[in-house]
Scaffold this active site. Structure first.
Site, PDB file in Angstrom:
ATOM      1  N   LEU A  21       0.859  -1.185   0.000  1.00  0.00           N
ATOM      2  CA  LEU A  21       0.000   0.000   0.000  1.00  0.00           C
ATOM      3  C   LEU A  21       0.896   1.235   0.000  1.00  0.00           C
ATOM      4  O   LEU A  21       1.586   1.500   0.980  1.00  0.00           O
ATOM      5  CB  LEU A  21      -0.892   0.017   1.252  1.00  0.00           C
ATOM      6  CG  LEU A  21      -1.759  -1.229   1.489  1.00  0.00           C
ATOM      7  CD1 LEU A  21      -2.415  -1.175   2.866  1.00  0.00           C
ATOM      8  CD2 LEU A  21      -2.825  -1.334   0.395  1.00  0.00           C
ATOM      9  N   GLY A  22       0.930   1.962  -1.121  1.00  0.00           N
ATOM     10  CA  GLY A  22       1.756   3.166  -1.217  1.00  0.00           C
ATOM     11  C   GLY A  22       3.089   2.867  -1.894  1.00  0.00           C
ATOM     12  O   GLY A  22       3.820   1.985  -1.452  1.00  0.00           O
ATOM     13  N   THR A  25       8.501   7.117  -1.403  1.00  0.00           N
ATOM     14  CA  THR A  25       9.942   7.003  -1.152  1.00  0.00           C
ATOM     15  C   THR A  25      10.307   5.609  -0.643  1.00  0.00           C
ATOM     16  O   THR A  25      11.222   4.969  -1.168  1.00  0.00           O
ATOM     17  CB  THR A  25      10.371   8.052  -0.090  1.00  0.00           C
ATOM     18  OG1 THR A  25       9.944   9.334  -0.544  1.00  0.00           O
ATOM     19  CG2 THR A  25      11.861   8.054   0.123  1.00  0.00           C
ATOM     20  N   ILE A 146      17.712   1.365  11.767  1.00  0.00           N
ATOM     21  CA  ILE A 146      18.284   0.901  13.040  1.00  0.00           C
ATOM     22  C   ILE A 146      17.311  -0.071  13.711  1.00  0.00           C
ATOM     23  O   ILE A 146      16.137   0.269  13.912  1.00  0.00           O
ATOM     24  CB  ILE A 146      18.548   2.085  13.993  1.00  0.00           C
ATOM     25  CG1 ILE A 146      19.397   3.154  13.306  1.00  0.00           C
ATOM     26  CG2 ILE A 146      19.214   1.612  15.277  1.00  0.00           C
ATOM     27  CD1 ILE A 146      19.570   4.415  14.129  1.00  0.00           C
ATOM     28  N   LYS A 215       7.703   8.640  17.665  1.00  0.00           N
ATOM     29  CA  LYS A 215       8.711   7.593  17.885  1.00  0.00           C
ATOM     30  C   LYS A 215       9.010   7.451  19.373  1.00  0.00           C
ATOM     31  O   LYS A 215       9.204   6.332  19.872  1.00  0.00           O
ATOM     32  CB  LYS A 215       9.981   7.940  17.108  1.00  0.00           C
ATOM     33  CG  LYS A 215       9.780   7.885  15.600  1.00  0.00           C
ATOM     34  CD  LYS A 215      10.936   8.549  14.865  1.00  0.00           C
ATOM     35  CE  LYS A 215      10.724   8.536  13.356  1.00  0.00           C
ATOM     36  NZ  LYS A 215      11.651   9.418  12.636  1.00  0.00           N
ATOM     37  N   GLY A 316      15.168   7.853   4.791  1.00  0.00           N
ATOM     38  CA  GLY A 316      15.583   7.608   3.405  1.00  0.00           C
ATOM     39  C   GLY A 316      14.966   6.317   2.900  1.00  0.00           C
ATOM     40  O   GLY A 316      14.683   5.402   3.683  1.00  0.00           O
TER      41      GLY A 316
HETATM   42  N1  NAD Z   1      10.845   8.467   4.155  1.00  0.00           N
HETATM   43  C1  NAD Z   1      11.457   8.015   5.230  1.00  0.00           C
HETATM   44  O1  NAD Z   1      12.653   8.226   5.399  1.00  0.00           O
HETATM   45  C2  NAD Z   1      10.718   7.186   6.250  1.00  0.00           C
HETATM   46  C3  NAD Z   1      11.443   6.594   7.286  1.00  0.00           C
HETATM   47  C4  NAD Z   1      10.779   5.816   8.230  1.00  0.00           C
HETATM   48  C5  NAD Z   1       9.418   5.647   8.138  1.00  0.00           C
HETATM   49  N2  NAD Z   1       8.734   6.250   7.129  1.00  0.00           N
HETATM   50  C6  NAD Z   1       7.311   6.039   7.068  1.00  0.00           C
HETATM   51  O2  NAD Z   1       6.991   5.249   5.937  1.00  0.00           O
HETATM   52  C7  NAD Z   1       5.723   5.621   5.434  1.00  0.00           C
HETATM   53  C8  NAD Z   1       5.871   6.043   3.987  1.00  0.00           C
HETATM   54  O3  NAD Z   1       6.774   7.131   3.925  1.00  0.00           O
HETATM   55  P1  NAD Z   1       7.310   7.703   2.537  1.00  0.00           P
HETATM   56  O4  NAD Z   1       8.443   8.589   2.891  1.00  0.00           O
HETATM   57  O5  NAD Z   1       7.504   6.624   1.575  1.00  0.00           O
HETATM   58  O6  NAD Z   1       6.071   8.604   2.106  1.00  0.00           O
HETATM   59  P2  NAD Z   1       5.698   9.124   0.647  1.00  0.00           P
HETATM   60  O7  NAD Z   1       4.846  10.319   0.822  1.00  0.00           O
HETATM   61  O8  NAD Z   1       6.924   9.238  -0.198  1.00  0.00           O
HETATM   62  O9  NAD Z   1       4.848   7.900   0.072  1.00  0.00           O
HETATM   63  C9  NAD Z   1       3.517   7.646   0.428  1.00  0.00           C
HETATM   64  C10 NAD Z   1       2.808   7.246  -0.848  1.00  0.00           C
HETATM   65  O10 NAD Z   1       1.498   6.805  -0.527  1.00  0.00           O
HETATM   66  C11 NAD Z   1       0.632   7.270  -1.552  1.00  0.00           C
HETATM   67  N3  NAD Z   1      -0.747   7.290  -1.073  1.00  0.00           N
HETATM   68  C12 NAD Z   1      -1.381   8.236  -0.362  1.00  0.00           C
HETATM   69  N4  NAD Z   1      -2.652   7.857  -0.126  1.00  0.00           N
HETATM   70  C13 NAD Z   1      -2.808   6.665  -0.713  1.00  0.00           C
HETATM   71  C14 NAD Z   1      -3.899   5.768  -0.829  1.00  0.00           C
HETATM   72  N5  NAD Z   1      -5.084   6.049  -0.285  1.00  0.00           N
HETATM   73  N6  NAD Z   1      -3.708   4.612  -1.497  1.00  0.00           N
HETATM   74  C15 NAD Z   1      -2.512   4.327  -2.046  1.00  0.00           C
HETATM   75  N7  NAD Z   1      -1.447   5.133  -1.985  1.00  0.00           N
HETATM   76  C16 NAD Z   1      -1.600   6.293  -1.325  1.00  0.00           C
HETATM   77  C17 NAD Z   1       1.163   8.640  -1.911  1.00  0.00           C
HETATM   78  O11 NAD Z   1       0.729   9.048  -3.188  1.00  0.00           O
HETATM   79  C18 NAD Z   1       2.671   8.394  -1.855  1.00  0.00           C
HETATM   80  O12 NAD Z   1       3.197   7.992  -3.084  1.00  0.00           O
HETATM   81  C19 NAD Z   1       5.217   6.716   6.370  1.00  0.00           C
HETATM   82  O13 NAD Z   1       4.414   6.135   7.367  1.00  0.00           O
HETATM   83  C20 NAD Z   1       6.478   7.283   6.955  1.00  0.00           C
HETATM   84  O14 NAD Z   1       6.275   7.870   8.225  1.00  0.00           O
HETATM   85  C21 NAD Z   1       9.342   7.012   6.181  1.00  0.00           C
HETATM   86  N1  HSE Z   2      11.040  12.285   8.388  1.00  0.00           N
HETATM   87  C1  HSE Z   2      11.621  11.284   9.218  1.00  0.00           C
HETATM   88  C2  HSE Z   2      11.728   9.991   8.452  1.00  0.00           C
HETATM   89  C3  HSE Z   2      11.877   8.836   9.369  1.00  0.00           C
HETATM   90  O1  HSE Z   2      10.736   8.650  10.112  1.00  0.00           O
HETATM   91  C4  HSE Z   2      12.993  11.753   9.654  1.00  0.00           C
HETATM   92  O2  HSE Z   2      13.448  12.794   9.203  1.00  0.00           O
HETATM   93  O3  HSE Z   2      13.623  11.093  10.480  1.00  0.00           O
HETATM   94 NA    NA Z   3      14.039   0.858  13.070  1.00  0.00          NA
END
Ligand code: NAD
Ligand code: HSE
Ligand code: NA
Length: 442
Positions: A21-22, A25, A146, A215, A316
């Site tokens: 789902l999604g 990044t 981590i 967190k 990342g």
């Molecule tokens: N980016 C990071 O470094 C990082 C690190 C740790 C945790 N996370 C977590 O991982 C999750 C994803 O983060 P991300 O950085 O990939 O976010 P992102 O915004 O890059 O990706 C989320 C994606 O979900 C899609 N989306 C939104 N609503 C949707 C729906 N109803 N159905 C399907 N797709 C839908 C968006 O279009 C987008 O492409 C978040 O919970 C974030 O907190 C991110």
């Molecule tokens: N935006 C978050 C991504 C990891 O949750 C950060 O900068 O640490």
């Molecule tokens: Na972790």
């Protein structure tokens, strides 16, 4: 793309379906690695992991070539309810919560990186997993790559954790570090953090400390076997940190870091759990002071183990995907070989203490009359409020009449420190209270 396991070396007959789902990044990197290293994942889990659907919001959006176009769908409910393993990487509360609950109801194991959702609805999600008899994993939700969730949930299960002190937000650490080392403005540093994919879609959550607070709530829940939600965390972000604050911190031999702090107190004044996120001075020789860029680090103190330090990439796409995939392998292996992820552990039910229960050291900068008895008077004000002084530095002169005095205290309660600062503002020897900062880390 070089498969690191010859495809003939292990060929499990079983397969498990995976829904994603999604595809942002993190989702994109999860899909890429799951596809490129399919043979390794099959060998490690005992089943071929076959992505059957990738739910996206916008089917026409440009995608990384690693995301197979033929698997894309905008029917997220079908993906959530039609697979053995469901990986939620949409983020936010809704529709993520409803989709995860639907996935559990359909008998799936769920893997997520969604700290905001867990901090708000963790108990509900754990309960849904328990009812379904499936796994709920979220290593990516805290400090990215981590393995701190695993460490607290499993490795520390035989110990009593007393304190956790962490840099758990890469964006804010990156911003503070760029401001410190390159003299960048806050806005310049934030823009680069967003380009590099560290910042959340809405960087307010990073900059105002809410991402770190979610967190911290998860860390405290795991560390103290007590339910801690986002509302239990006192939060202050980094928006108000100025270039002057950074310079003054360096002059004091410190770095400013946004810290997540979870403490268990059991003393004559308080019993319970205190969880907070705020910027603080960290002495340059403390391990957290050398955490640069978007790196994260978590320092865990436990009664028997002593101090443990975890360090690595907390944000990342690929680093976070690494954490997601470790959970995928664990959940898949349980499907094949039996076994379950740990259930929620909240038996301790410790009281949640308010911010007033925090005990910390402070650095107070004062402009003081450069006259006999002034320093003694200032010291007397701290003493009268039961705040013990650790060090005093008189480091600059302003116009020859006053001096800037920097005082670092021993650990003190907030209300004692506030009372001392209030009394200093009224004291005839004190021209101004320049700044009051918390100091963390021994
Ligand atoms: N980016 C990071 O470094 C990082 C690190 C740790 C945790 N996370 C977590 O991982 C999750 C994803 O983060 P991300 O950085 O990939 O976010 P992102 O915004 O890059 O990706 C989320 C994606 O979900 C899609 N989306 C939104 N609503 C949707 C729906 N109803 N159905 C399907 N797709 C839908 C968006 O279009 C987008 O492409 C978040 O919970 C974030 O907190 C991110
Ligand atoms: N935006 C978050 C991504 C990891 O949750 C950060 O900068 O640490
Ligand atoms: Na972790």
């Amino acid at each position: 793309m070089v498969p690191s396991v010859p495809s003939s070396s292990f060929a499990p007959s079983r397969s498990l379906s995976v829904g994603v789902l999604g595809a942002g990044t993190v989702g994109t990197q999860v899909i890429r690695l799951l596809t490129e290293q399919a043979d390794d994942f099959a060998a490690r889990s005992g089943a071929r992991l076959e992505i059957t659907g990738i739910a996206v919001r916008d089917l026409s959006a440009p995608r990384d070539p690693a995301v197979p176009a033929e698997l894309l769908t905008d029917d997220a409910t079908a993906v959530a309810t039609g697979n053995d393993l469901v990986i939620e990487l949409i983020g936010g509360i809704e529709p993520a919560r409803t989709l995860i609950l639907a996935a559990f109801k359909a008998g799936a194991s769920v893997i997520t990186g969604n700290k905001a959702l867990i901090a708000a609805h963790g108990p509900e999600l754990y309960a849904a997993a328990a009812t379904a008899g499936t796994d709920f994993y979220y290593e990516a939700a805290v400090a990215g790559a981590i393995p701190v969730v695993y460490a607290l949930r499993e490795s520390m299960a035989g110990d009593r954790v007393t304190n956790v002190l962490g840099i758990v937000n890469g964006t804010t650490n990156y911003i503070l570090d760029e401001m410190t080392t390159k003299g960048l403005s806050f806005d310049q540093a934030l823009a680069t953090a967003q380009e590099l994919g560290y910042a959340e879609a809405d960087p307010t959550a990073d900059v105002d400390g809410l991402d770190a607070a979610a967190k911290a709530a998860i860390i405290a829940s795991l560390a103290f076997h007590t339910r801690v939600g986002l509302d239990d965390v006192s939060v202050e972000g980094i928006r108000d940190i100025t270039a002057d604050d950074i310079r003054e911190a360096q002059a004091s031999g410190c770095q400013i870091k946004l810290l997540a702090i979870a403490q268990r107190r059991e003393d004559e004044h308080a019993r319970g759990v205190s969880v907070r996120v705020h910027p603080a001075l960290v002495p340059a020789d403390h391990p957290l002071a050398s955490v640069h860029g978007a790196f994260n680090a978590v320092l865990v103190e436990a009664e028997a183990a002593g101090r443990l330090m975890f360090y690595g990439q907390g944000a990342g796409g690929a680093p976070t995907a690494s954490a997601v995939l470790s959970d995928v392998v664990a959940a898949a292996a349980h499907r094949v070989h039996g076994g379950q992820a740990p259930r929620e552990s909240c038996y301790a039910r410790l009281p949640i203490l308010g911010p007033e229960a925090a005990i910390t050291r402070y650095q107070v900068q004062l402009e003081v009359a450069d006259a006999p008895g002034a320093l003694a008077a200032v010291a007397g004000v701290f003493g009268a409020q039961d705040v013990s002084i650790n060090s005093v530095r008189q480091n600059a002169y302003v116009g020859g009449q006053t001096a800037v005095v920097t005082i670092v205290t021993h650990p003190a309660a907030v209300f004692h420190l506030d009372a001392a600062v209030e009394a200093l503002r009224r004291d005839e020897h004190v021209a101004a209270v320049i700044s009051v900062q918390r100091v963390e880390g021994e």
